[in-house]
Write an enzyme that holds these catalytic residues in place. Sequence first.
Site, PDB file in Angstrom:
ATOM      1  N   GLY A  66      37.521  32.297  59.847  1.00 33.76           N
ATOM      2  CA  GLY A  66      38.228  32.973  60.919  1.00 33.76           C
ATOM      3  C   GLY A  66      39.046  32.061  61.786  1.00 33.76           C
ATOM      4  O   GLY A  66      39.746  32.516  62.673  1.00 33.76           O
TER       5      GLY A  66
ATOM      6  N   ARG B 226      36.638  29.826  47.749  1.00 35.77           N
ATOM      7  CA  ARG B 226      38.055  30.061  47.982  1.00 35.77           C
ATOM      8  C   ARG B 226      38.166  31.060  49.124  1.00 35.77           C
ATOM      9  O   ARG B 226      37.162  31.646  49.537  1.00 35.77           O
ATOM     10  CB  ARG B 226      38.702  30.619  46.719  1.00 35.77           C
ATOM     11  CG  ARG B 226      38.612  29.663  45.527  1.00 35.77           C
ATOM     12  CD  ARG B 226      39.509  30.129  44.391  1.00 35.77           C
ATOM     13  NE  ARG B 226      39.355  29.290  43.214  1.00 35.77           N
ATOM     14  CZ  ARG B 226      39.977  28.127  43.023  1.00 35.77           C
ATOM     15  NH1 ARG B 226      40.805  27.655  43.949  1.00 35.77           N
ATOM     16  NH2 ARG B 226      39.800  27.430  41.917  1.00 35.77           N
ATOM     17  N   ALA B 227      39.361  31.243  49.637  1.00 35.30           N
ATOM     18  CA  ALA B 227      39.564  32.173  50.747  1.00 35.30           C
ATOM     19  C   ALA B 227      39.089  33.567  50.364  1.00 35.30           C
ATOM     20  O   ALA B 227      39.258  33.993  49.220  1.00 35.30           O
ATOM     21  CB  ALA B 227      41.043  32.242  51.096  1.00 35.30           C
ATOM     22  N   ILE B 228      38.463  34.275  51.302  1.00 30.70           N
ATOM     23  CA  ILE B 228      38.178  35.688  51.076  1.00 30.70           C
ATOM     24  C   ILE B 228      39.244  36.483  51.807  1.00 30.70           C
ATOM     25  O   ILE B 228      40.084  37.124  51.196  1.00 30.70           O
ATOM     26  CB  ILE B 228      36.774  36.076  51.582  1.00 30.70           C
ATOM     27  CG1 ILE B 228      35.724  35.219  50.891  1.00 30.70           C
ATOM     28  CG2 ILE B 228      36.509  37.555  51.304  1.00 30.70           C
ATOM     29  CD1 ILE B 228      34.326  35.458  51.388  1.00 30.70           C
ATOM     30  N   THR B 229      39.238  36.383  53.126  1.00 31.32           N
ATOM     31  CA  THR B 229      40.254  37.131  53.879  1.00 31.32           C
ATOM     32  C   THR B 229      41.179  36.176  54.629  1.00 31.32           C
ATOM     33  O   THR B 229      42.064  36.621  55.328  1.00 31.32           O
ATOM     34  CB  THR B 229      39.590  38.087  54.882  1.00 31.32           C
ATOM     35  OG1 THR B 229      38.815  37.310  55.793  1.00 31.32           O
ATOM     36  CG2 THR B 229      38.682  39.080  54.181  1.00 31.32           C
ATOM     37  N   SER B 230      40.974  34.881  54.496  1.00 29.43           N
ATOM     38  CA  SER B 230      41.777  33.911  55.243  1.00 29.43           C
ATOM     39  C   SER B 230      42.894  33.352  54.371  1.00 29.43           C
ATOM     40  O   SER B 230      42.910  33.564  53.171  1.00 29.43           O
ATOM     41  CB  SER B 230      40.876  32.784  55.726  1.00 29.43           C
ATOM     42  OG  SER B 230      40.458  32.011  54.621  1.00 29.43           O
TER      43      SER B 230
ATOM     44  N   THR C 244      38.172  26.213  51.809  1.00 30.82           N
ATOM     45  CA  THR C 244      38.101  24.768  51.593  1.00 30.82           C
ATOM     46  C   THR C 244      38.404  24.424  50.133  1.00 30.82           C
ATOM     47  O   THR C 244      39.085  23.446  49.848  1.00 30.82           O
ATOM     48  CB  THR C 244      36.719  24.236  52.005  1.00 30.82           C
ATOM     49  OG1 THR C 244      36.601  24.367  53.428  1.00 30.82           O
ATOM     50  CG2 THR C 244      36.550  22.773  51.632  1.00 30.82           C
TER      51      THR C 244
ATOM     52  N   ASP D 185      35.039  42.426  56.256  1.00 30.61           N
ATOM     53  CA  ASP D 185      33.923  41.514  56.444  1.00 30.61           C
ATOM     54  C   ASP D 185      32.636  42.293  56.622  1.00 30.61           C
ATOM     55  O   ASP D 185      32.621  43.387  57.151  1.00 30.61           O
ATOM     56  CB  ASP D 185      34.151  40.627  57.666  1.00 30.61           C
ATOM     57  CG  ASP D 185      35.183  39.559  57.368  1.00 30.61           C
ATOM     58  OD1 ASP D 185      35.107  38.977  56.285  1.00 30.61           O
ATOM     59  OD2 ASP D 185      36.059  39.339  58.212  1.00 30.61           O
TER      60      ASP D 185
ATOM     61  N   LYS E  21      36.860  34.923  63.800  1.00 34.92           N
ATOM     62  CA  LYS E  21      36.042  35.922  63.123  1.00 34.92           C
ATOM     63  C   LYS E  21      34.899  36.373  64.022  1.00 34.92           C
ATOM     64  O   LYS E  21      34.590  37.558  64.109  1.00 34.92           O
ATOM     65  CB  LYS E  21      35.487  35.348  61.812  1.00 34.92           C
ATOM     66  CG  LYS E  21      34.628  36.348  61.054  1.00 34.92           C
ATOM     67  CD  LYS E  21      34.185  35.814  59.692  1.00 34.92           C
ATOM     68  CE  LYS E  21      35.289  35.928  58.665  1.00 34.92           C
ATOM     69  NZ  LYS E  21      34.847  35.569  57.308  1.00 34.92           N
TER      70      LYS E  21
END
Lengths: 506, 506
Positions: free
Chosen positions: B181, B208-212, B216, B269, B301
Amino acid sequence: MSAAPLPAPPLRLRRLGIDTYQEPVLYMHLECPVCRSEGFEAQSRVEMTAGGRTIVATLNVVQGGFLGVAEAGVSEAAWRMLQAPEGSAVALRHPPPLESLGHVRAKIHGRKLTAPAVRAVIEDVAAGRYSELQLAAFVTACAGDRLDQEETIALTRAMVDVGERIAWGGGRVLDKHCVGGLPGNRTTMIVVPVVAACGLRMPKTSSRAITSPAGTADAMETVAPVELDVPAIQRVVERTGGCIAWGGAVRLSPADDVLIRVERPLDLDSQGQLVASVLSKKVAAGSTHVLIDVPVGPTAKVRSAQAAQVLARQLEVTAQALGLHLSVVQTDGTAPVGYGIGPALEAHDVLAVLRNEAAAPPDLADRALLLAGHLLELGGAAPAGGGRALAHQVLATGAAWRKFQDICEAQGGMRQPPVAPFRHAVAAQRSGSVLAIDNRRLARIAKLAGAPRAACAGLALHVRIGDFVERGEPLFTVHADSPGELAYALDYAAVQSGTVHVSEDA
Amino acid sequence: MSAAPLPAPPLRLRRLGIDTYQEPVLYMHLECPVCRSEGFEAQSRVEMTAGGRTIVATLNVVQGGFLGVAEAGVSEAAWRMLQAPEGSAVALRHPPPLESLGHVRAKIHGRKLTAPAVRAVIEDVAAGRYSELQLAAFVTACAGDRLDQEETIALTRAMVDVGERIAWGGGRVLDKHCVGGLPGNRTTMIVVPVVAACGLRMPKTSSRAITSPAGTADAMETVAPVELDVPAIQRVVERTGGCIAWGGAVRLSPADDVLIRVERPLDLDSQGQLVASVLSKKVAAGSTHVLIDVPVGPTAKVRSAQAAQVLARQLEVTAQALGLHLSVVQTDGTAPVGYGIGPALEAHDVLAVLRNEAAAPPDLADRALLLAGHLLELGGAAPAGGGRALAHQVLATGAAWRKFQDICEAQGGMRQPPVAPFRHAVAAQRSGSVLAIDNRRLARIAKLAGAPRAACAGLALHVRIGDFVERGEPLFTVHADSPGELAYALDYAAVQSGTVHVSEDA
């Protein structure tokens, strides 16, 4: 000095003949210049315009040789929606961000949907802007009892507002609806001709099955065309007083038609969506007086009288907010009605009742007469308490059967329901009395056998609660259109031997 | 006398080169005998076996000439999952009914998930038996705070049980996780080399990104390979003390990897799923001591200290149930960390910090040192209160930078993060002080520009809260891999002019 890049030539529309059911899919080559310059990737949502129509499709990226780099291939659903000739120029772009999805997320997180929020969601749903995943999230967020009364009214109104409406120019317009969950309950196909034979007006639009093995539209379609547009419905009703058409063909509630396509595979019910789905179609169809049949039973959709009252209250309050007269009847939902479950099998039962055949299922006739009687009273054709007798008379004299044939002819021509090529009887494993019949498992078996997609598929019951059966006697026969589906349904029936519960003591 | 029909010859596997993202799709010809005899139709779920592997795919029915009637065409995802050579014999059948879906329906209707129910769902999810619609329904049913503590523990345990586990043979194994977030918060890539440079063991797997706009793993992948299997992770950590790998490549939590693929497009989320996702991977990775960083801010978030405490409590109770030592730190989540948002742009910030460059973002260095200090104390490398000073020393002397290069080399070789070919600066519309920066809108802009899919895409911030800017000075620069995506992101930025809020009074 560098010149501005030349605009790329437009992509050309190509029908690929890929049936993805109702999901519009766009196929683009990995090396397609538009695909690359726009940054589209697999599963991107893409707005495509061809021949004046614009739709939003899901992208699949193709590396194979069957699609050219300058082609925009489309699935059958996208092809139907665009209605543009092959080779048309296609313009593609990123669709605008789907702002209404924020309302869906808020609902998922427990906040209430306002009327403008519902309206925004439903407009986007009806316009095809929601992906299958997004539709599934919305349907899930509203499932069970998660929509309150105000949200339900807002949803109903929004569904009416985004669709077509039929105007009847004054006077009472009757309608009925059965809140499903009871296999074989095809009373509509009897009620409409009875009511119309008494001189009342009943333009009935019905849905296809959502989670059941057959909807009224599915059963009716086995005897006559049901995909009528608004002028056709008006013509049929003008000529005969009634019709039994598929609501989806007239876009009376296009948002509902879209939602149903994800509700069906998810097999999810929602009370608020149910109310909105039913009443939005009644309002849009121009109905003024509506009778709702709520079968109650432990394995029916509504399982208790208390749950039926909650539903009835939500239906009544919503109907009132939308200016409809609505009356609810609770009926017995403990066992299937008639013998057949599945589109054609249910149609066979209806025909037997209308023709006053000796082998006709008496329970189906009884229920139809009860409902028709209520409607005749609501419509003013019979005095209070006198509706059922009038209905009985109209059925017994053959007037209802003649009216049904007239309606079928007016809808495009009557035909015989199909008979399944693959059938297998499931026998009693012991002698005894039939104590209970599990509607949900029967429906499951009929669906595994291919209903409602395969019109001839489903099952025919041979016993009733209270009947005595000998070991080895058939309890029901599974009907299927293919050996694979027959085997699939029988495999399930084999492990669910309590579907028809026979007492231990012979 | 009629002979039994000859069995149809088996269908042959054909790779069609159609990229449907992660959804396995099977393409069969309308006239295919198997398709007809089994009663398969568009969107049927079909179990297919080829070369010893069995998967469940969604059927698309093809009428076009590009597929033969005896071919079973597959999408790229199905092709990867089957790993069978082209032309292999393919057996098809109806999958067994998905019984665990009943638990999902019960949850949707408000009933609590038992541990065996969660386990059944997660086994089916990990095995790929859920369709995209069914996954969306499950994720939606568990979204927000709909999973209670017991359900969360059961979900975490089930996710661990269906995946691989890494064994480290005793001793403390450190780990950290940031509850996202906060755009640009790439501390892991600094913390791991600092901790490893002090002789501790930190085998970090990241998502990996979910909603961003970037996870990393997405950022790290721009400087070194991250798709390491378990033996590779063990080899890298043995050699260097640390690693920064993608968790999905090791199937530490395969069910979570499947759920993420619908969570991402839905942008949803769920607190319980978040806890299960984070902790299942820590347990599976063999970690013993875990530090959780929870940035708190109005557009992060987690928006309040109270919400952070609720989350911390759920993390702590769940960790305890699974035998993990867990410590939570709340950090400042009011503004993005560093200058870059998007995989490569965030990697550039990390490299600047590790190299002690003058232009390095000081806030990113500060946060990394704070977290590394806590971890050094947790791991016993520094006395209580002495962690941060040790971390600072390791960074300042270049030991962390050398360790980072060692890790990258051990992971498969260090590389330069890419630079976007299309960039456009968004300028201040008036002079004034920067009062606030909206993380959510910045993340939205970076995602519309193509992050995280396009590694070079995202945005670079040029201002910090409190800075004075002149009208026309750049606030941030949007980076994209294509002109279409650049335009798409800029269109959104134009109507969201308050993303970087500049005071009215210059």
